[in-house]
Design a protein around this motif. Sequence first.
Motif, mmCIF file in Angstrom:
data_model
loop_
_atom_site.group_PDB
_atom_site.id
_atom_site.type_symbol
_atom_site.label_atom_id
_atom_site.label_comp_id
_atom_site.label_asym_id
_atom_site.label_seq_id
_atom_site.Cartn_x
_atom_site.Cartn_y
_atom_site.Cartn_z
ATOM 1 N N VAL A 151 0.822 -1.212 0.000
ATOM 2 C CA VAL A 151 0.000 0.000 0.000
ATOM 3 C C VAL A 151 0.856 1.263 0.000
ATOM 4 O O VAL A 151 0.582 2.208 -0.726
ATOM 5 C CB VAL A 151 -0.951 0.011 1.218
ATOM 6 C CG1 VAL A 151 -1.732 1.321 1.296
ATOM 7 C CG2 VAL A 151 -1.907 -1.175 1.148
ATOM 8 N N CYS A 152 1.900 1.282 0.817
ATOM 9 C CA CYS A 152 2.705 2.495 1.003
ATOM 10 C C CYS A 152 4.023 2.464 0.245
ATOM 11 O O CYS A 152 4.754 3.459 0.246
ATOM 12 C CB CYS A 152 2.977 2.706 2.486
ATOM 13 S SG CYS A 152 1.478 2.741 3.481
ATOM 14 N N ARG A 199 -5.591 0.769 -2.903
ATOM 15 C CA ARG A 199 -4.529 -0.177 -2.547
ATOM 16 C C ARG A 199 -4.745 -0.718 -1.133
ATOM 17 O O ARG A 199 -4.549 -1.913 -0.886
ATOM 18 C CB ARG A 199 -3.148 0.489 -2.648
ATOM 19 C CG ARG A 199 -2.689 0.768 -4.057
ATOM 20 C CD ARG A 199 -1.220 1.146 -4.140
ATOM 21 N NE ARG A 199 -0.804 2.214 -3.263
ATOM 22 C CZ ARG A 199 -0.841 3.515 -3.542
ATOM 23 N NH1 ARG A 199 -1.323 3.919 -4.715
ATOM 24 N NH2 ARG A 199 -0.393 4.407 -2.670
ATOM 25 N N ALA A 200 -5.156 0.147 -0.229
ATOM 26 C CA ALA A 200 -5.407 -0.288 1.153
ATOM 27 C C ALA A 200 -6.524 -1.332 1.189
ATOM 28 O O ALA A 200 -6.403 -2.358 1.865
ATOM 29 C CB ALA A 200 -5.756 0.909 2.034
ATOM 30 N N ASP A 253 -5.349 -0.431 8.545
ATOM 31 C CA ASP A 253 -4.523 -1.518 8.013
ATOM 32 C C ASP A 253 -5.163 -2.851 8.356
ATOM 33 O O ASP A 253 -6.297 -2.910 8.852
ATOM 34 C CB ASP A 253 -3.069 -1.403 8.506
ATOM 35 C CG ASP A 253 -2.884 -1.689 9.988
ATOM 36 O OD1 ASP A 253 -3.820 -2.171 10.675
ATOM 37 O OD2 ASP A 253 -1.769 -1.442 10.483
#
Length: 128
Positions: A25-26, A89-90, A116
């Motif tokens: 995600v990041c 994405r998360a 998360d």
Amino acid sequence: MKTKFGFTKLLVDNLEASAGFYKSVCGLVETGRVDAAIAGRNIREILFAPGHEGGATFVLLKFLDAPKPANDEVILGFTTDDVEAFVERAKAAGGAVAQPAYTAVEHGVKVAFVTDVEGHLLEVVQPL
């Protein structure tokens, strides 16, 4: 006094699932793993490179003798050039939307809140 903020350690239950989330995600890049002890308690850590030069290191930490930690003691802040893509994405990585993206004109940003895989809250900010 010369002091600077150097790192954040997020207490998690499932190191591998959490690491997978933050990588996908990041875009965080793992730099190492540590098995050690803090005050006589065994720990395991996964370390990630700072997202930019001079930035702080992000660390996932598991106390090996403890149950799942609380997940409402910190809000992690991330900046991005596309809030909606970050939110997608998360969700794809097992997170959830806590508050959909909105524009805060008075602050010059677009903001969303996601969680998360363990329910830790992330604030995602896109400069306008």
